[in-house]
Design an enzyme around this catalytic site. Structure first.
Site, PDB file in Angstrom:
ATOM      1  N   SER A 147       0.839  -1.205   0.000  1.00 61.71           N
ATOM      2  CA  SER A 147       0.000   0.000   0.000  1.00 61.71           C
ATOM      3  C   SER A 147       0.871   1.250   0.000  1.00 61.71           C
ATOM      4  O   SER A 147       1.865   1.313   0.737  1.00 61.71           O
ATOM      5  CB  SER A 147      -0.877   0.028   1.254  1.00 61.71           C
ATOM      6  N   SER A 148       0.494   2.245  -0.809  1.00 63.93           N
ATOM      7  CA  SER A 148       1.150   3.543  -0.819  1.00 63.93           C
ATOM      8  C   SER A 148       2.641   3.399  -1.149  1.00 63.93           C
ATOM      9  O   SER A 148       2.984   2.931  -2.221  1.00 63.93           O
ATOM     10  CB  SER A 148       0.891   4.244   0.518  1.00 63.93           C
ATOM     11  N   SER A 149       3.543   3.748  -0.219  1.00 66.63           N
ATOM     12  CA  SER A 149       4.964   3.544  -0.499  1.00 66.63           C
ATOM     13  C   SER A 149       5.244   2.069  -0.797  1.00 66.63           C
ATOM     14  O   SER A 149       6.078   1.732  -1.651  1.00 66.63           O
ATOM     15  CB  SER A 149       5.803   4.011   0.703  1.00 66.63           C
TER      16      SER A 149
END
Ligand SMILES: *[C@@H]1O[C@H](CO)[C@@H](O)[C@H](O)[C@H]1NC(C)=O
Ligand SMILES: *[C@@H]1O[C@H](CO)[C@@H](O)[C@H](O)[C@H]1NC(C)=O
Length: 303
Positions: A146-148
């Site tokens: 998720s995300s990074s």
């Protein structure tokens, strides 16, 4: 103290010692365990593993990669993969970022290059360790984040395509979009985050191909999730990521095979380009697209 009492105590202590040694060797099951001493680990990434009580023979492996300010522990408790591991028998590895702020390095030349010695290299090396230590089936290795961690999932899919069968990407940016023009490690790239890095499918595809020059083997199929209301990694990153992987797989970005409205749930649209690239765009959802464990299990072929 009677001799018999003393010998009972000694036997008890010896039992604990023997137990501790054997648990350490095989990693105890059904809880998150740190793995130490694995090499090579060029950027000192932490490695945590969940081996289910219900371990399959020749098990699969999912690498589950946390977001900024997150951790292996936080992603273990905040994602469904450990519970799903008990259901399907695979192993989950949660890498832990070595950087302050706990983002992943998706900006340096090292991490954006196959065997370049960056974070991606350390994480990729966990796969080989899992195969030799726990008997993981190297044909059943998957990556998600998720995300990074989603950015890193795209980077790993580009730099180590030979390791992964499939990837599921929750709110990331295209592989290479966060590159630092000054080769900084773990740098933020506002142009990319704001969705202002707009390229053609061929340009994005070239970025992937350059990360592992000369590679012509199989690549992981890509499932891309993004919310329309993401104000951290702007929604344009969804379209740029779709351009990238459709080009890599030779699909026409402008001609998807199908659009399923309200799939897998109300307000989500699923766009399929073919068996290797599927995108899910979620109306009104912000930066945190909830992890869809059921869909991931189907995508990875467990369900
Ligand atoms: C941000 O990334 C783009 C590519 O996506 C690159 O052209 C640009 O130089 C990067 N910005 C910085 C400040 O490094
Ligand atoms: C889903 O598709 C429908 C029909 O084309 C469209 O009206 C809607 O805006 C789309 N939603 C998203 C999140 O793309």
């Amino acid at each position: 103290m009677k001799t018999s009492t003393l010998s009972v105590i000694l036997c008890f202590l010896a039992g604990i010692f023997v137990n501790a040694v054997s648990i350490d060797k095989r990693q105890s099951r059904g809880s998150l365990q740190q793995v130490t001493g694995w090499t090579p680990n060029p950027t000192n990434v932490g490695m945590y593993v969940y081996i289910p009580n219900n371990l399959a023979s020749s098990p699969g492996l999912i690498l589950a990669i946390h977001y900024c300010q997150g951790s292996a522990q936080a992603y273990y408790t905040g994602s469904p993969y450990a519970q799903l591991a008990e259901e399907y028998g695979f192993i989950v590895i949660y890498p832990n970022s070595p950087h302050s702020g706990s983002c992943w390095d998706v900006s340096s030349e090292a991490t954006l290059t196959h065997n370049g010695g960056g974070d991606s290299n350390s994480i990729a090396n966990m796969v080989g360790y899992a195969v030799s230590t726990w008997g993981v089936n190297s044909a059943k290795v998957y990556v998600t984040g998720s995300s990074s961690g989603a950015m890193m999932t795209n980077v790993l899919s580009a730099t180590y395509p030979e390791l992964f069968k499939a990837a599921s990407v929750y709110s990331g940016v295209p592989a290479g979009c966060f590159v630092s023009s000054t080769n900084q490690v773990d740098a933020w790239n506002s142009t990319c985050a704001l969705g202002d890095q707009i390229d053609t499918p061929a340009q994005w595809g070239n970025v992937v191909r350059a990360m592992y020059a000369g590679y012509s083997g199989a690549r992981p199929k890509m499932l891309i999730w993004h919310g329309t209301a993401d104000t951290t990694l702007y929604p344009q990153n969804y379209f740029e990521t779709m351009k990238q992987w459709t080009n890599v797989f030779g699909y026409n970005y402008n001609a998807p095979e199908s659009l399923q409205v309200n799939d897998p749930q109300s307000e989500y649209n699923t766009t399929t380009y073919g068996p290797n690239v599927v995108g899910v765009y979620a109306q009104g959802v912000g930066h945190t697209v909830p992890i869809h464990g059921t869909q991931d299990m189907e995508w990875f072929g467990f369900a």
